[in-house]
Design a protein around this motif. Structure first.
Motif, PDB file in Angstrom:
ATOM      1  N   ASP A  94      44.641 -22.183  78.485  1.00 23.88           N
ATOM      2  CA  ASP A  94      44.305 -23.592  78.726  1.00 23.88           C
ATOM      3  C   ASP A  94      45.511 -24.310  79.315  1.00 23.88           C
ATOM      4  N   CYS A  95      45.241 -25.202  80.271  1.00 22.91           N
ATOM      5  CA  CYS A  95      46.299 -25.944  80.959  1.00 22.91           C
ATOM      6  C   CYS A  95      46.174 -27.430  80.651  1.00 22.91           C
ATOM      7  N   SER A 103      42.089 -27.740  82.293  1.00 17.01           N
ATOM      8  CA  SER A 103      41.172 -26.660  82.633  1.00 17.01           C
ATOM      9  C   SER A 103      41.508 -25.393  81.848  1.00 17.01           C
ATOM     10  N   ARG A 104      40.561 -24.464  81.886  1.00 19.40           N
ATOM     11  CA  ARG A 104      40.690 -23.203  81.149  1.00 19.40           C
ATOM     12  C   ARG A 104      40.438 -22.029  82.082  1.00 19.40           C
ATOM     13  N   VAL A 105      41.204 -20.957  81.897  1.00 15.22           N
ATOM     14  CA  VAL A 105      40.896 -19.665  82.510  1.00 15.22           C
ATOM     15  C   VAL A 105      40.454 -18.740  81.385  1.00 15.22           C
ATOM     16  N   PHE A 117      46.047 -22.154  88.072  1.00 11.17           N
ATOM     17  CA  PHE A 117      45.360 -23.445  88.100  1.00 11.17           C
ATOM     18  C   PHE A 117      45.799 -24.181  89.370  1.00 11.17           C
ATOM     19  N   LEU A 119      46.097 -27.576  90.600  1.00 12.33           N
ATOM     20  CA  LEU A 119      46.035 -28.906  89.987  1.00 12.33           C
ATOM     21  C   LEU A 119      45.745 -30.013  90.978  1.00 12.33           C
TER      22      LEU A 119
END
Ligand SMILES: [Fe+2]
Length: 144
Positions: A94-95, A103-105, A117, A119
């Motif tokens: 998570d970022c 956001s999440r990967v 990400f 951004l």
């Protein structure tokens, strides 16, 4: 800083629980507070830090989105790359920008313990949180 964890998807919120989980949309009452969640992981497996602390690289001239300024936040899990096996793997990265979730990967054993990400949101500090199915929560920060 207070830390709230979504009991449904594992997402972490800082300072205040969100009105609903921004990752899985569960209601606020699914969050439980645990301010020591990162310390607990580090205490449980002291030798695990090298495979779990996210390494963050920032590319300020990505170029993929030339219409707007696009920062790449490139993350690998561990100075020694974390394994990605069905019994032991990184579940998500998570970022956050200035402690607000972006956001999440999601990861599976079929990929490397890494993510990127692109951004749109600008701020001053990046925070990355990752969750290992065996070794819990780890985080790292970087200045933008
Ligand atoms: Fe692990």
């Amino acid at each position: 800083m207070s830390v709230y964890v979504c009991s449904v998807c594992g997402h972490v919120e800082f300072s205040e629980p969100a009105s609903m989980c921004p990752a899985c949309k569960s209601p606020k009452d699914k969050f439980t507070r645990n301010d020591r969640i990162f310390e607990e992981s580090a205490e449980k497996s002291k030798e695990a830090a090298v495979k779990h602390i996210p390494a963050i690289k920032i590319n300020k001239s990505c170029g993929l989105i030339p219409e707007q300024s696009c920062f790449d936040i490139i993350v690998r899990i561990g100075a020694t790359l974390h394994p990605m096996e069905s019994a032991h793997f990184i579940q998500f990265i998570d970022c956050y920008v200035d402690d607000a979730y972006v956001s999440r990967v999601m990861l599976t054993p079929g990929v490397f313990a890494a993510g990127c990400f692109h951004l749109k949101t600008h701020g001053s500090k990046i925070k990355i949180v990752e969750n290992c199915n065996l070794h819990g929560y780890w985080k790292a920060e970087a200045d933008l």
